[in-house]
Design a protein around this motif. Structure first.
Motif, PDB file in Angstrom:
ATOM      1  N   PHE A   9       0.840  -1.200   0.000  1.00 47.22           N
ATOM      2  CA  PHE A   9       0.000   0.000   0.000  1.00 47.22           C
ATOM      3  C   PHE A   9       0.872   1.246   0.000  1.00 47.22           C
ATOM      4  N   GLY A  10       0.315   2.356  -0.467  1.00 43.51           N
ATOM      5  CA  GLY A  10       0.952   3.650  -0.359  1.00 43.51           C
ATOM      6  C   GLY A  10       0.105   4.597   0.470  1.00 43.51           C
ATOM      7  N   VAL A  11       0.765   5.386   1.316  1.00 45.49           N
ATOM      8  CA  VAL A  11       0.096   6.484   2.008  1.00 45.49           C
ATOM      9  C   VAL A  11      -0.154   7.586   0.982  1.00 45.49           C
ATOM     10  N   ASP A  12      -1.212   8.356   1.145  1.00 43.96           N
ATOM     11  CA  ASP A  12      -1.536   9.377   0.131  1.00 43.96           C
ATOM     12  C   ASP A  12      -0.380  10.351  -0.093  1.00 43.96           C
ATOM     13  N   THR A  13       0.359  10.699   0.959  1.00 44.01           N
ATOM     14  CA  THR A  13       1.491  11.612   0.794  1.00 44.01           C
ATOM     15  C   THR A  13       2.611  10.971  -0.033  1.00 44.01           C
ATOM     16  N   PHE A  14       2.766   9.671   0.073  1.00 44.03           N
ATOM     17  CA  PHE A  14       3.739   8.965  -0.765  1.00 44.03           C
ATOM     18  C   PHE A  14       3.311   9.041  -2.224  1.00 44.03           C
ATOM     19  N   ASN A  15       2.067   8.704  -2.490  1.00 48.69           N
ATOM     20  CA  ASN A  15       1.585   8.708  -3.873  1.00 48.69           C
ATOM     21  C   ASN A  15       1.646  10.100  -4.501  1.00 48.69           C
ATOM     22  N   ASN A  16       1.505  11.138  -3.663  1.00 48.59           N
ATOM     23  CA  ASN A  16       1.498  12.508  -4.181  1.00 48.59           C
ATOM     24  C   ASN A  16       2.893  13.105  -4.360  1.00 48.59           C
ATOM     25  N   ASN A  17       3.903  12.544  -3.686  1.00 45.48           N
ATOM     26  CA  ASN A  17       5.213  13.194  -3.654  1.00 45.48           C
ATOM     27  C   ASN A  17       6.383  12.349  -4.147  1.00 45.48           C
ATOM     28  N   SER A  18       6.245  11.051  -4.143  1.00 43.70           N
ATOM     29  CA  SER A  18       7.391  10.204  -4.454  1.00 43.70           C
ATOM     30  C   SER A  18       7.634  10.090  -5.958  1.00 43.70           C
ATOM     31  N   TRP A  51      -1.953  -2.523  -4.016  1.00 41.52           N
ATOM     32  CA  TRP A  51      -3.312  -2.000  -3.850  1.00 41.52           C
ATOM     33  C   TRP A  51      -3.332  -0.510  -4.165  1.00 41.52           C
ATOM     34  N   ALA A  52      -4.269  -0.114  -5.009  1.00 40.81           N
ATOM     35  CA  ALA A  52      -4.371   1.287  -5.418  1.00 40.81           C
ATOM     36  C   ALA A  52      -4.999   2.164  -4.339  1.00 40.81           C
ATOM     37  N   ILE A  53      -5.658   1.566  -3.363  1.00 38.50           N
ATOM     38  CA  ILE A  53      -6.299   2.347  -2.298  1.00 38.50           C
ATOM     39  C   ILE A  53      -5.238   3.062  -1.468  1.00 38.50           C
ATOM     40  N   GLU A  54      -5.413   4.361  -1.268  1.00 35.18           N
ATOM     41  CA  GLU A  54      -4.472   5.156  -0.497  1.00 35.18           C
ATOM     42  C   GLU A  54      -4.831   5.136   0.988  1.00 35.18           C
ATOM     43  N   ILE A  55      -3.805   5.022   1.820  1.00 35.33           N
ATOM     44  CA  ILE A  55      -3.996   5.155   3.264  1.00 35.33           C
ATOM     45  C   ILE A  55      -3.839   6.634   3.607  1.00 35.33           C
ATOM     46  N   PRO A  56      -4.801   7.242   4.282  1.00 36.64           N
ATOM     47  CA  PRO A  56      -4.692   8.676   4.598  1.00 36.64           C
ATOM     48  C   PRO A  56      -3.589   8.960   5.615  1.00 36.64           C
ATOM     49  N   ASP A  57      -2.695   9.864   5.271  1.00 37.64           N
ATOM     50  CA  ASP A  57      -1.649  10.280   6.206  1.00 37.64           C
ATOM     51  C   ASP A  57      -2.248  10.809   7.503  1.00 37.64           C
ATOM     52  N   SER A  58      -3.401  11.434   7.410  1.00 37.30           N
ATOM     53  CA  SER A  58      -4.040  12.060   8.581  1.00 37.30           C
ATOM     54  C   SER A  58      -4.479  11.048   9.628  1.00 37.30           C
ATOM     55  N   THR A  59      -4.517   9.773   9.278  1.00 37.92           N
ATOM     56  CA  THR A  59      -4.949   8.759  10.244  1.00 37.92           C
ATOM     57  C   THR A  59      -3.828   8.337  11.182  1.00 37.92           C
ATOM     58  N   ALA A  60      -2.604   8.825  10.944  1.00 38.97           N
ATOM     59  CA  ALA A  60      -1.463   8.426  11.775  1.00 38.97           C
ATOM     60  C   ALA A  60      -0.897   9.622  12.512  1.00 38.97           C
ATOM     61  N   CYS A  61      -0.165   9.341  13.583  1.00 41.14           N
ATOM     62  CA  CYS A  61       0.448  10.405  14.373  1.00 41.14           C
ATOM     63  C   CYS A  61       1.426  11.192  13.511  1.00 41.14           C
ATOM     64  N   GLN A  62       1.513  12.488  13.767  1.00 37.27           N
ATOM     65  CA  GLN A  62       2.403  13.366  12.997  1.00 37.27           C
ATOM     66  C   GLN A  62       3.696  13.666  13.750  1.00 37.27           C
ATOM     67  N   SER A  63       3.632  13.723  15.051  1.00 34.24           N
ATOM     68  CA  SER A  63       4.824  13.927  15.880  1.00 34.24           C
ATOM     69  C   SER A  63       4.944  12.732  16.814  1.00 34.24           C
ATOM     70  N   CYS A  64       5.376  11.633  16.256  1.00 31.96           N
ATOM     71  CA  CYS A  64       5.405  10.377  16.998  1.00 31.96           C
ATOM     72  C   CYS A  64       6.662  10.291  17.858  1.00 31.96           C
ATOM     73  N   SER A  65       6.565   9.541  18.948  1.00 31.63           N
ATOM     74  CA  SER A  65       7.747   9.323  19.773  1.00 31.63           C
ATOM     75  C   SER A  65       8.697   8.330  19.103  1.00 31.63           C
ATOM     76  N   ASP A  66       8.172   7.441  18.292  1.00 30.79           N
ATOM     77  CA  ASP A  66       9.001   6.592  17.439  1.00 30.79           C
ATOM     78  C   ASP A  66       8.182   6.164  16.224  1.00 30.79           C
ATOM     79  N   TYR A  67       8.864   5.619  15.221  1.00 35.04           N
ATOM     80  CA  TYR A  67       8.218   5.333  13.941  1.00 35.04           C
ATOM     81  C   TYR A  67       7.230   4.168  14.046  1.00 35.04           C
ATOM     82  N   TRP A  68       7.393   3.324  15.056  1.00 36.93           N
ATOM     83  CA  TRP A  68       6.445   2.222  15.240  1.00 36.93           C
ATOM     84  C   TRP A  68       5.024   2.735  15.472  1.00 36.93           C
ATOM     85  N   GLU A  69       4.901   3.928  16.024  1.00 39.81           N
ATOM     86  CA  GLU A  69       3.563   4.473  16.266  1.00 39.81           C
ATOM     87  C   GLU A  69       2.810   4.693  14.960  1.00 39.81           C
ATOM     88  N   ARG A  70       3.499   5.182  13.936  1.00 39.52           N
ATOM     89  CA  ARG A  70       2.831   5.349  12.640  1.00 39.52           C
ATOM     90  C   ARG A  70       2.458   3.984  12.055  1.00 39.52           C
TER      91      ARG A  70
END
Length: 211
Positions: A9-18, A51-70
């Protein structure tokens, strides 16, 4: 032995910027798996689905204490929005992320393959832009690395590359005493699209015992 099922899967920000696509990641990871993990018998075969369905970036933490949180947040979203298909039928879900989180990790693996939850192996494409060690194909290589973590119980022992005479390191190796050259922990100048025999052995053993 069952075929291992992997979704990409791709997060929407990945699909828009990568500059790459989830299809690029899918193709690369599948190629490395086929050449380095499968043995020709079909026992270690894996099926990869983009999968073409995008995962919304907004559904995950933006200032996470570690990357596992996302990774945890995206895993929860995939479970809660399972109208896309079949969360339960996949052993691992690779997620291509694009996040300016300044985290120490280029990617993480949530847990171990085949669990009922926590199936995510995530890679941060934004982190890998211009990274001279992992480029070219840095995002694809880290995605492969994190996928392999899902089939190795001890995730702390695979980060030092087996380095050849050209200072090229493999995507992953294991520091266990499987063969003598796997003790080499010199920093690599470039990561290549290979997996050490130590890693191959350990991944196959895990599949033999669990799948």
């Amino acid at each position: 032995m069952a075929t291992i099922d992997v979704a990409v899967f791709g997060v929407d920000t990945f699909n828009n910027n990568s500059d790459i696509s989830i299809a690029d990641i899918d193709t690369y990871v599948e190629s490395v798996w086929e050449s380095e993990i499968e043995d020709g018998s079909g026992d270690y075969e894996a099926q990869f689905d983009s999968w073409a369905i995008e995962i919304p970036d907004s559904t995950a933490c933006q200032s996470c204490s570690d990357y596992w949180e996302r990774a945890n947040d995206f895993d929860n979203w995939l479970q809660d929005n399972d109208n896309w298909c079949c969360y339960g039928s996949y052993d691992v879900i690779i997620i291509a992320d694009y996040h300016d989180g300044n985290d120490a990790h280029h990617g993480v693996a949530q847990e171990i393959a085949g669990t009922s939850t926590n199936k995510v192996a995530i890679v941060n494409d934004k982190d890998l832009e211009g990274n001279s060690t992992w480029d070219p194909d840095g995002t694809q290589k880290v995605a492969t690395h994190e996928l392999l973590h899902m089939f190795i119980d001890n995730s702390d022992s695979e980060h030092y590359p087996h380095v050849n005479s050209n200072s090229e390191g493999t995507v992953m190796w294991d520091s266990g005493n499987v063969e003598s050259n796997c003790w080499n922990n010199t920093d690599a100048g470039q990561v290549i699209d290979e997996v050490s025999s130590c890693t191959t052995s350990k991944v196959r053993t895990w599949i033999d015992n669990n799948m």
